[in-house]
Design a protein around this motif. Sequence first.
Motif, PDB file in Angstrom:
ATOM      1  N   MET A  38      31.101  36.042  54.937  1.00  0.00           N
ATOM      2  CA  MET A  38      31.519  37.302  54.307  1.00  0.00           C
ATOM      3  C   MET A  38      32.139  37.066  52.925  1.00  0.00           C
ATOM      4  N   LEU A  39      32.741  35.900  52.737  1.00  0.00           N
ATOM      5  CA  LEU A  39      33.376  35.591  51.463  1.00  0.00           C
ATOM      6  C   LEU A  39      32.412  34.951  50.469  1.00  0.00           C
ATOM      7  N   ILE A  40      31.550  34.050  50.974  1.00  0.00           N
ATOM      8  CA  ILE A  40      30.682  33.256  50.101  1.00  0.00           C
ATOM      9  C   ILE A  40      29.272  33.239  50.694  1.00  0.00           C
ATOM     10  N   PRO A  41      28.238  33.570  49.923  1.00  0.00           N
ATOM     11  CA  PRO A  41      26.868  33.479  50.445  1.00  0.00           C
ATOM     12  C   PRO A  41      26.530  32.060  50.888  1.00  0.00           C
ATOM     13  N   THR A  42      25.653  31.944  51.872  1.00  0.00           N
ATOM     14  CA  THR A  42      25.264  30.646  52.425  1.00  0.00           C
ATOM     15  C   THR A  42      24.721  29.730  51.336  1.00  0.00           C
ATOM     16  N   ASN A  43      25.168  28.475  51.365  1.00  0.00           N
ATOM     17  CA  ASN A  43      24.737  27.429  50.440  1.00  0.00           C
ATOM     18  C   ASN A  43      25.072  27.732  48.980  1.00  0.00           C
ATOM     19  N   GLN A  44      26.111  28.516  48.768  1.00  0.00           N
ATOM     20  CA  GLN A  44      26.563  28.796  47.411  1.00  0.00           C
ATOM     21  C   GLN A  44      28.057  28.518  47.299  1.00  0.00           C
ATOM     22  N   ARG A  64      29.930  30.237  44.598  1.00  0.00           N
ATOM     23  CA  ARG A  64      30.554  31.406  43.972  1.00  0.00           C
ATOM     24  C   ARG A  64      30.827  32.479  45.019  1.00  0.00           C
ATOM     25  N   PRO A  65      32.072  32.967  45.099  1.00  0.00           N
ATOM     26  CA  PRO A  65      32.390  34.009  46.088  1.00  0.00           C
ATOM     27  C   PRO A  65      31.698  35.329  45.760  1.00  0.00           C
ATOM     28  N   ARG A  66      31.580  36.173  46.760  1.00  0.00           N
ATOM     29  CA  ARG A  66      30.949  37.473  46.571  1.00  0.00           C
ATOM     30  C   ARG A  66      31.755  38.322  45.597  1.00  0.00           C
ATOM     31  N   LEU A  67      31.079  39.299  44.992  1.00  0.00           N
ATOM     32  CA  LEU A  67      31.708  40.132  43.975  1.00  0.00           C
ATOM     33  C   LEU A  67      32.933  40.854  44.520  1.00  0.00           C
ATOM     34  N   TRP A  68      32.865  41.359  45.747  1.00  0.00           N
ATOM     35  CA  TRP A  68      33.995  42.116  46.294  1.00  0.00           C
ATOM     36  C   TRP A  68      35.222  41.216  46.480  1.00  0.00           C
ATOM     37  N   VAL A  69      34.984  39.934  46.735  1.00  0.00           N
ATOM     38  CA  VAL A  69      36.092  38.987  46.852  1.00  0.00           C
ATOM     39  C   VAL A  69      36.762  38.807  45.493  1.00  0.00           C
ATOM     40  N   ARG A  70      35.949  38.635  44.447  1.00  0.00           N
ATOM     41  CA  ARG A  70      36.490  38.424  43.107  1.00  0.00           C
ATOM     42  C   ARG A  70      37.257  39.637  42.606  1.00  0.00           C
ATOM     43  N   ILE A  71      36.801  40.838  42.978  1.00  0.00           N
ATOM     44  CA  ILE A  71      37.428  42.063  42.466  1.00  0.00           C
ATOM     45  C   ILE A  71      38.624  42.497  43.307  1.00  0.00           C
ATOM     46  N   PHE A  72      38.465  42.481  44.636  1.00  0.00           N
ATOM     47  CA  PHE A  72      39.455  43.125  45.495  1.00  0.00           C
ATOM     48  C   PHE A  72      40.421  42.168  46.194  1.00  0.00           C
ATOM     49  N   LEU A  73      40.013  40.918  46.420  1.00  0.00           N
ATOM     50  CA  LEU A  73      40.882  39.994  47.149  1.00  0.00           C
ATOM     51  C   LEU A  73      41.638  39.041  46.228  1.00  0.00           C
ATOM     52  N   ASN A  74      40.906  38.357  45.356  1.00  0.00           N
ATOM     53  CA  ASN A  74      41.528  37.297  44.560  1.00  0.00           C
ATOM     54  C   ASN A  74      42.747  37.730  43.751  1.00  0.00           C
ATOM     55  N   MET A 123      34.575  31.221  37.693  1.00  0.00           N
ATOM     56  CA  MET A 123      35.743  31.127  38.562  1.00  0.00           C
ATOM     57  C   MET A 123      35.287  31.174  40.020  1.00  0.00           C
ATOM     58  N   ASP A 124      34.988  30.009  40.589  1.00  0.00           N
ATOM     59  CA  ASP A 124      34.601  29.918  41.994  1.00  0.00           C
ATOM     60  C   ASP A 124      35.861  29.741  42.840  1.00  0.00           C
ATOM     61  N   VAL A 125      36.699  30.767  42.847  1.00  0.00           N
ATOM     62  CA  VAL A 125      37.957  30.697  43.588  1.00  0.00           C
ATOM     63  C   VAL A 125      37.934  31.676  44.749  1.00  0.00           C
ATOM     64  N   VAL A 126      38.471  31.232  45.865  1.00  0.00           N
ATOM     65  CA  VAL A 126      38.472  32.008  47.106  1.00  0.00           C
ATOM     66  C   VAL A 126      39.913  32.233  47.560  1.00  0.00           C
ATOM     67  N   PRO A 127      40.145  33.236  48.397  1.00  0.00           N
ATOM     68  CA  PRO A 127      41.519  33.561  48.780  1.00  0.00           C
ATOM     69  C   PRO A 127      42.144  32.633  49.807  1.00  0.00           C
ATOM     70  N   PHE A 128      41.362  31.797  50.491  1.00  0.00           N
ATOM     71  CA  PHE A 128      41.956  30.967  51.533  1.00  0.00           C
ATOM     72  C   PHE A 128      42.524  29.653  51.002  1.00  0.00           C
ATOM     73  N   ASN A 129      42.354  29.373  49.704  1.00  0.00           N
ATOM     74  CA  ASN A 129      43.061  28.282  49.040  1.00  0.00           C
ATOM     75  C   ASN A 129      43.756  28.839  47.806  1.00  0.00           C
ATOM     76  N   HIS A 130      44.729  28.092  47.299  1.00  0.00           N
ATOM     77  CA  HIS A 130      45.572  28.591  46.224  1.00  0.00           C
ATOM     78  C   HIS A 130      44.942  28.336  44.857  1.00  0.00           C
ATOM     79  N   PHE A 131      45.099  29.301  43.970  1.00  0.00           N
ATOM     80  CA  PHE A 131      44.808  29.115  42.553  1.00  0.00           C
ATOM     81  C   PHE A 131      45.917  29.771  41.757  1.00  0.00           C
ATOM     82  N   SER A 132      46.450  29.039  40.782  1.00  0.00           N
ATOM     83  CA  SER A 132      47.423  29.642  39.878  1.00  0.00           C
ATOM     84  C   SER A 132      47.296  29.009  38.510  1.00  0.00           C
ATOM     85  N   ILE A 133      47.671  29.784  37.488  1.00  0.00           N
ATOM     86  CA  ILE A 133      47.667  29.309  36.113  1.00  0.00           C
ATOM     87  C   ILE A 133      48.905  29.864  35.427  1.00  0.00           C
TER      88      ILE A 133
END
Length: 205
Positions: free
Chosen positions: A20-26, A28-38, A56-66
């Motif tokens: 649901m977060l990332i398409p198989t064998n990819q 880059r997270p799905r668009l809804w993850v980048r817009i609504f979750l991250n 920005m191949d960042v997902v919500p289950f690991n941390h990213f900060s700048i």
Amino acid sequence: MSVSGYIRNNARLKKLFHWMLIPTNQARPRLWVRIFLNPFYHHKGRNVIIRRWVRMDVVPFNHFSIGNNSVIEDFSTINNGVGDVVIGENSLVGMSNVIIGPVKIGDNVIFAQNIVASGLNHNYTDIYQPIHKQGVTVASITIEDDCWIGANVVVTAGVTIGKHSVIAAGTVVTKDVPPYSVAVGNPSRIIKKYDENQKQWIKTY
């Protein structure tokens, strides 16, 4: 048990959630993850610039900060899929860098162009299985404050580069670099260190 713990301990549910977060064998997270979750899971400081063509191949289950006043230039890729990516304040990630967590970059760090810093390695020991099916191992990379990493450098998993160190262009860093050092070559070697008593940089060769 928390909801996240329950998902992590249930293989089928974990696989579904991942799909649901990332398409198989990819990566880059799905668009809804980048817009609504991250935006709710990741921290972005004041006056941060992330250029338009950064991937920005960042997902919500690991941390990213700048941190405040830091910049990520065009054509770079930031990936926290297997480990946290933390970038401090007043730091520059130059053009066409690839940063794959777990990686921690301190304050006032300069990354030049075409640098790869990857805390990930693919397992390969089973010769009867394709490498891509054998999973990965991770070991955190740490770049301490005030470092300058030159163009085309590779920083391998598990390495720490000490404070105010310089890594010359084209270097492959395979082992820790002490603070206040200059490293060159493939594999890297130390050619200068700062001597506090003499108040100057001293050649080590």
